[in-house]
Design a protein around this motif. Structure first.
Motif, short mmCIF file in Angstrom:
data_model
loop_
_atom_site.label_atom_id
_atom_site.label_comp_id
_atom_site.label_asym_id
_atom_site.label_seq_id
_atom_site.Cartn_x
_atom_site.Cartn_y
_atom_site.Cartn_z
N VAL A 159 3.26 -1.32 3.89
CA VAL A 159 1.81 -1.32 3.70
C VAL A 159 1.54 -1.37 2.20
CG1 VAL A 159 -0.34 -0.09 4.10
CG2 VAL A 159 1.50 0.02 5.81
N GLN A 160 0.89 -2.42 1.74
CA GLN A 160 0.59 -2.55 0.32
C GLN A 160 -0.66 -1.74 -0.02
OE1 GLN A 160 2.52 -3.68 -1.82
NE2 GLN A 160 3.56 -5.56 -1.22
N ALA A 162 -1.91 2.57 -0.82
CA ALA A 162 -1.80 3.79 -0.02
C ALA A 162 -3.11 4.52 0.22
CB ALA A 162 -0.82 4.75 -0.69
N ALA A 167 -5.05 1.35 4.87
CA ALA A 167 -3.70 1.84 4.60
C ALA A 167 -3.44 3.15 5.31
CB ALA A 167 -3.48 1.99 3.10
N THR A 168 -4.38 4.09 5.21
CA THR A 168 -4.17 5.38 5.87
C THR A 168 -4.12 5.21 7.38
OG1 THR A 168 -6.54 5.87 5.73
CG2 THR A 168 -5.13 6.76 4.01
N VAL A 183 5.26 2.37 1.96
CA VAL A 183 3.96 2.24 1.31
C VAL A 183 4.15 2.06 -0.19
CG1 VAL A 183 1.69 3.32 1.02
CG2 VAL A 183 3.04 3.84 3.04
N SER A 185 2.03 2.41 -4.00
CA SER A 185 0.84 2.88 -4.71
C SER A 185 1.20 3.15 -6.16
CB SER A 185 0.29 4.16 -4.08
OG SER A 185 -0.82 4.64 -4.83
#
Length: 319
Positions: A159-160, A162, A167-168, A183, A185
């Motif tokens: 997942v690009q 965070a 994203a969550t 993830v 971030s």
């Protein structure tokens, strides 16, 4: 009724075009229902609308918002599915698809009118605030992971970014379904919080993963595209739902065709998916991460938080 709406476009300072004030009540229409909004939530779509993306001057003022949960005139608690015209309900078979706040007034108001077919029962286990987080970011994440992405327990996904609602949602849903979620971030705090939500690991943007993943969820665009293409395994998928950093990255076409990478666009999801997502949350205890709650009169504060990228989870608006 009180509503938040666009009065002018401001590409560089989007909140300058926002006003909160009185707007006309929704008009009654055949096969449409007016919902009393108990909670709504914000999305980057609202900021794009304020910049003038997807709207024309002659459509202004336009009430913002694609997400809501509320109550129908007969007392039924519902979620509002914000995709209008995908199957013709309430608008006829020839109208092209749009989202609330693009062609029809949106959900950042005390009341909103939608095709009756767009109403999904709200599980009693979910609060209005939790339910209002689902129809855009959470539904898109659900679609990317399980419908368009077709991921099964044990699969891996990157997942690009965070901190946002998408994203969550992807981290929480993926972990609950048995996926190995990675993830990225820039924020050490957000990386730590992502792991706390169930991510297997969190790295700085562009960092090499321990192994290539089965799929990448891409909403950032230009800044992360090369990393996404290099992080997915041969034959894997990059699922794209946005491009907040720009939509014209180098295409990496050689890698795409030589490694047979599938690139799939995703925009929200179906009513059936929204119903399934709501039931999944009700039955598993999974709940949206809520970063902040603001009253409708102070929605500018919530949009500013989104614009600055300071949130972790969804920003909820209470009419």
């Amino acid at each position: 009724m009180l509503a938040a709406y666009v009065t002018s476009f401001s590409p560089d300072s989007p909140i300058d075009g926002l006003e909160v004030g009185d707007r006309p009540e929704p008009e009654a229409a055949e096969h449409w229902t007016t919902v009393e909004v108990r909670a709504a939530s914000l999305n980057h779509h609202d900021l794009w609308s304020l910049r003038g993306v997807g709207l024309r001057e002659q459509q202004l003022p336009m009430i913002l918002g694609t997400d809501a949960a509320g109550v129908t005139p007969d007392g039924t608690e519902v979620l509002v599915h914000g995709v209008i015209g995908a199957d013709g309900h309430g608008v006829g078979p020839k109208e092209s698809r749009s989202l609330l706040s693009e062609r029809y007034p949106g959900t950042l108001a005390e009341r909103v009118s939608v095709p009756t077919a767009n109403l999904v029962p709200k599980p009693a286990e979910l609060s209005f605030e939790e339910a209002a987080c689902l129809p855009t970011a959470w539904l898109t994440a659900y679609n990317m992971l399980f419908t368009a992405g077709g991921l099964k327990p044990g699969a891996s996904v990157l997942v690009q970014g965070a901190g946002g609602g998408l994203a969550t949602a992807a981290i929480t849903l993926g972990a609950a379904a048995g996926l190995e979620v990675w993830v990225t971030s820039r924020s050490a705090e957000k990386r730590e919080r992502a792991v706390g939500l169930g991510a297997a690991g969190a790295v700085e943007p562009g960092a090499r993963l321990p192994a290539r993943v089965d799929a990448v969820l891409e909403s950032v665009g230009q800044a992360t595209w090369a990393h996404s293409i290099r992080s997915v395994r041969p034959g894997g998928s990059v699922l794209v739902c946005g491009a907040t950093s720009g939509d014209a990255p180098p295409a990496e076409l050689t890698r795409v065709f030589f490694q047979e990478i599938r690139v799939q666009g995703v925009t929200m999801g179906s009513r059936d998916d929204l119903g399934a997502l709501a039931r999944f949350c009700a039955r598993t205890g999974v709940r949206p991460v809520i970063d902040a709650e603001v009253p409708l009169a102070q929605v500018a504060d919530g949009l500013a938080r989104l614009h600055e990228g300071n949130q972790f989870g969804k920003v909820v608006v209470r009419p």
